[in-house]
Design an enzyme around this catalytic site. Structure first.
Site, mmCIF file in Angstrom:
data_model
loop_
_atom_site.group_PDB
_atom_site.id
_atom_site.type_symbol
_atom_site.label_atom_id
_atom_site.label_comp_id
_atom_site.label_asym_id
_atom_site.label_seq_id
_atom_site.Cartn_x
_atom_site.Cartn_y
_atom_site.Cartn_z
ATOM 1 N N CYS A 21 -13.031 3.325 -28.679
ATOM 2 C CA CYS A 21 -14.398 3.846 -28.796
ATOM 3 C C CYS A 21 -15.079 3.922 -27.432
ATOM 4 O O CYS A 21 -16.025 3.174 -27.151
ATOM 5 C CB CYS A 21 -15.186 2.957 -29.730
ATOM 6 S SG CYS A 21 -14.307 2.728 -31.261
ATOM 7 N N GLU A 22 -14.560 4.742 -26.580
ATOM 8 C CA GLU A 22 -15.123 4.985 -25.240
ATOM 9 C C GLU A 22 -14.740 6.413 -24.873
ATOM 10 O O GLU A 22 -13.581 6.807 -25.071
ATOM 11 C CB GLU A 22 -14.445 4.091 -24.175
ATOM 12 C CG GLU A 22 -14.590 2.622 -24.369
ATOM 13 C CD GLU A 22 -15.733 2.016 -23.575
ATOM 14 O OE1 GLU A 22 -16.400 2.744 -22.818
ATOM 15 O OE2 GLU A 22 -15.950 0.820 -23.754
ATOM 16 N N PRO A 28 4.741 -5.144 -0.823
ATOM 17 C CA PRO A 28 4.701 -3.912 -1.620
ATOM 18 C C PRO A 28 4.650 -4.205 -3.121
ATOM 19 O O PRO A 28 5.247 -5.171 -3.594
ATOM 20 C CB PRO A 28 6.032 -3.233 -1.273
ATOM 21 C CG PRO A 28 6.954 -4.383 -0.993
ATOM 22 C CD PRO A 28 6.103 -5.470 -0.377
ATOM 23 N N GLY A 29 3.924 -3.382 -3.843
ATOM 24 C CA GLY A 29 3.911 -3.491 -5.301
ATOM 25 C C GLY A 29 4.323 -2.156 -5.887
ATOM 26 O O GLY A 29 5.456 -1.938 -6.334
ATOM 27 N N GLY A 31 0.769 -1.243 0.000
ATOM 28 C CA GLY A 31 0.000 0.000 0.000
ATOM 29 C C GLY A 31 0.794 1.284 0.000
ATOM 30 O O GLY A 31 0.213 2.373 -0.120
ATOM 31 N N ARG A 57 -5.562 3.091 -15.757
ATOM 32 C CA ARG A 57 -5.729 3.788 -14.471
ATOM 33 C C ARG A 57 -6.501 5.111 -14.592
ATOM 34 O O ARG A 57 -7.387 5.379 -13.777
ATOM 35 C CB ARG A 57 -4.382 4.008 -13.775
ATOM 36 C CG ARG A 57 -3.628 2.697 -13.464
ATOM 37 C CD ARG A 57 -2.474 2.903 -12.520
ATOM 38 N NE ARG A 57 -2.925 3.197 -11.182
ATOM 39 C CZ ARG A 57 -2.869 4.372 -10.619
ATOM 40 N NH1 ARG A 57 -2.322 5.385 -11.261
ATOM 41 N NH2 ARG A 57 -3.333 4.565 -9.405
ATOM 42 N N TYR A 81 -9.899 4.933 -12.466
ATOM 43 C CA TYR A 81 -9.905 5.597 -11.148
ATOM 44 C C TYR A 81 -9.828 7.126 -11.250
ATOM 45 O O TYR A 81 -9.680 7.794 -10.235
ATOM 46 C CB TYR A 81 -8.699 5.168 -10.304
ATOM 47 C CG TYR A 81 -8.401 3.689 -10.295
ATOM 48 C CD1 TYR A 81 -9.254 2.789 -9.673
ATOM 49 C CD2 TYR A 81 -7.237 3.202 -10.888
ATOM 50 C CE1 TYR A 81 -8.961 1.444 -9.655
ATOM 51 C CE2 TYR A 81 -6.939 1.853 -10.865
ATOM 52 C CZ TYR A 81 -7.808 0.978 -10.247
ATOM 53 O OH TYR A 81 -7.510 -0.359 -10.231
ATOM 54 N N TYR A 105 0.493 -1.510 -12.031
ATOM 55 C CA TYR A 105 -0.880 -1.578 -12.514
ATOM 56 C C TYR A 105 -1.025 -0.904 -13.883
ATOM 57 O O TYR A 105 -2.065 -0.356 -14.214
ATOM 58 C CB TYR A 105 -1.851 -0.967 -11.485
ATOM 59 C CG TYR A 105 -1.636 -1.539 -10.101
ATOM 60 C CD1 TYR A 105 -2.053 -2.833 -9.807
ATOM 61 C CD2 TYR A 105 -0.969 -0.816 -9.095
ATOM 62 C CE1 TYR A 105 -1.823 -3.383 -8.555
ATOM 63 C CE2 TYR A 105 -0.735 -1.366 -7.842
ATOM 64 C CZ TYR A 105 -1.165 -2.648 -7.584
ATOM 65 O OH TYR A 105 -0.936 -3.196 -6.345
HETATM 66 N N1 LLP Z 1 -1.320 -7.059 -0.811
HETATM 67 C C1 LLP Z 1 -2.637 -7.191 -1.088
HETATM 68 C C2 LLP Z 1 -3.415 -8.193 -0.373
HETATM 69 C C3 LLP Z 1 -3.219 -6.367 -2.071
HETATM 70 O O1 LLP Z 1 -4.514 -6.486 -2.338
HETATM 71 C C4 LLP Z 1 -2.419 -5.409 -2.752
HETATM 72 C C5 LLP Z 1 -2.993 -4.552 -3.778
HETATM 73 C C6 LLP Z 1 -1.037 -5.328 -2.433
HETATM 74 C C7 LLP Z 1 -0.535 -6.166 -1.450
HETATM 75 C C8 LLP Z 1 -0.112 -4.374 -3.121
HETATM 76 O O2 LLP Z 1 -0.453 -3.048 -2.888
HETATM 77 P P1 LLP Z 1 0.514 -1.844 -3.355
HETATM 78 O O3 LLP Z 1 1.776 -1.907 -2.518
HETATM 79 O O4 LLP Z 1 0.821 -2.025 -4.799
HETATM 80 O O5 LLP Z 1 -0.277 -0.636 -3.097
HETATM 81 N N2 LLP Z 1 -5.106 -1.206 -9.529
HETATM 82 C C9 LLP Z 1 -5.027 -0.207 -8.483
HETATM 83 C C10 LLP Z 1 -4.381 -0.755 -7.230
HETATM 84 C C11 LLP Z 1 -5.067 -2.007 -6.707
HETATM 85 C C12 LLP Z 1 -4.359 -2.593 -5.523
HETATM 86 C C13 LLP Z 1 -4.875 -3.934 -5.217
HETATM 87 N N3 LLP Z 1 -4.235 -4.581 -4.119
HETATM 88 C C14 LLP Z 1 -4.275 1.006 -9.024
HETATM 89 O O6 LLP Z 1 -3.903 1.002 -10.196
HETATM 90 O O7 LLP Z 1 -4.079 1.979 -8.292
#
Ligand code: LLP
Length: 404
Positions: free
Chosen positions: A338-339, A269-270, A233, A307, A311, A367
């Site tokens: 076409c959107e 983390p992502g 997150g 994105r 969002y 993402y």
């Molecule tokens: N762990 C769990 C259980 C999750 O559901 C997620 C993300 C992460 C870790 C990784 O979160 P991060 O560190 O990347 O914030 N598509 C959206 C974000 C969706 C996140 C879903 N879950 C966007 O483009 O902002």
């Protein structure tokens, strides 16, 4: 990224050169930024040596996962496909955690076969199913239970996951009940409490609150969890005026927590690892002039980067070549799909653009490609990893043969 002789460059290569050789749209990842993010993340929490599981959903390119693995990272997966790619990239099964509200019996079976570190269950029905399969196969399966801490992550509502109205995890009462029920199970070995309150979090306070809630609940549960999985997150700065997450404060509150409750911390983390490493290079196909604005029709679209459409997310756009003249009309950057939501942003006073100019959408590493699709039967873009002056194709551009 910076301008050298008016040309936008990634590491040591101009966007123009990359586009000439590989075409557009193209996702380009900077290896040095990627490495820097990984090292910074590790350093921020080094006093308690967490297990850091890269969240594969943010970017599932196997070549990038192979690089992440070299830094000792594990993986956070949410489907059989993600589990397969993590294993194929060489990540050790005992560094893999599996989250998600709807794991099927096939997925649970596969995870058990691979002997992964943890299946983080999100409901009583799921734990029952894990136990049923484990019993049948005479196995002991390590699990976590995902708690919904009812904590507001103060982020976009579409990517908030830790409030009681969200589908994720179980509430305090169910959590305590499940701990009681499963703490002595023979086949399901309760090892972890997991949480993930949302994504793109820029304020440490929701994390502090989340830790307080966890502490209160584990005291009540009166159970020793070997692992506390705090999820991911951590947000990044898409806009110059965005706050920066205070990692020091988050780290300090975890240290305070660990003094009271000794356990091994897991992170997932992502975005914070991969988000700001990539740009999407695109070419202006046409410019359509209206009374009050100009539509800048790009060759990239919402299928390449969804994105903004999904969002209302903002991605900075930079011109590939710097010119001095500014436009007096609003530029609306759109794709060919076409959107009406196939729009990246509207910008005042952008520099004058002409057809065939290059532009670059920034911070698309997380993402971006992982949410791309073949909508309108468009081909998915190429992915390139830039290291200094070298370019490695880490995913080929799709061809029509791949589609049919
Ligand atoms: N762990 C769990 C259980 C999750 O559901 C997620 C993300 C992460 C870790 C990784 O979160 P991060 O560190 O990347 O914030 N598509 C959206 C974000 C969706 C996140 C879903 N879950 C966007 O483009 O902002």
């Amino acid at each position: 990224m910076r301008y050298i002789n008016k040309k936008l460059t990634i590491e040591k290569l101009s966007v123009d050169r990359i586009a000439k050789k590989y075409g557009t749209p193209a996702y380009c990842y900077s290896f040095s930024q990627f490495r820097k993010n990984i090292l910074n993340f590790k350093k921020s929490f080094n006093s308690f040596s967490p297990l850091i599981c890269f969240s594969i959903k943010s970017n599932s390119n196997i070549n990038l996962i192979k690089e992440i693995k070299k830094f000792g990272f594990g993986a956070d997966v949410v489907s059989m496909g993600e589990l397969m790619v993590a294993l194929k990239a060489g990540i050790h099964p005992r560094k893999i955690v599996f989250s998600g509200v709807g794991k099927t019996s096939d997925e649970i079976n596969y995870a058990i076969n691979k002997n992964i570190l943890l299946i983080n269950a999100e409901s009583q029905s799921e734990i029952k199913e894990i136990e049923r399969i484990a019993k049948l196969r005479n196995k002991q399966v390590q699990i976590g239970i995902r708690l919904n801490p009812n904590t507001d992550a103060k982020t976009l509502k579409q990517i908030s996951t830790g409030k009681k109205e969200n589908k994720f995890g179980v509430n305090e009462e169910t959590f305590l009940d499940l701990v009681k029920k499963y703490k002595r199970s023979k086949n399901v070995i309760l090892k972890c409490l997991s949480v993930h309150i949302g994504s793109q979090i820029l304020d440490h306070k929701p994390y502090e609150k989340m830790l307080k809630v966890i502490y209160k609940i584990i005291k009540k549960a009166n159970f020793n969890f070997e692992f506390i999985d705090l999820g991911g997150g951590m947000g990044i700065q898409y806009e110059n005026n965005h706050n920066k997450l205070d990692y020091k404060k988050y780290n300090n509150s975890i240290i305070r927590f660990l003094k009271k409750y000794n356990s091994k911390i897991i992170f997932e983390p992502g975005r914070s690892i991969i988000g700001n490493t990539a740009s999407l290079i695109s070419k202006v196909t046409y410019i359509k002039e209206e009374k009050t604005k100009k539509f800048i029709v790009l060759d990239a679209a919402m299928n390449d980067l969804i994105r903004p459409a999904l969002y209302g997310a903002y991605h900075k756009i930079l011109p590939g070549l710097k010119k001095n003249k500014r436009s007096n009309k609003i530029y609306e950057f759109v794709g060919p799909i076409c959107e009406s939501t196939d729009k990246f942003s509207s910008i005042k006073n952008f520099q004058e653009l002409v057809e065939k100019d290059l532009v670059v959408l920034q911070d698309v590493g997380a993402y971006g490609m992982s949410l791309s699709s073949n909508y309108n039967l468009r081909l998915k873009p190429i992915e390139l990893l830039i290291k200094n002056t070298k370019i490695k194709v880490i995913r080929k551009r799709q061809t029509y043969k791949d589609l049919f």
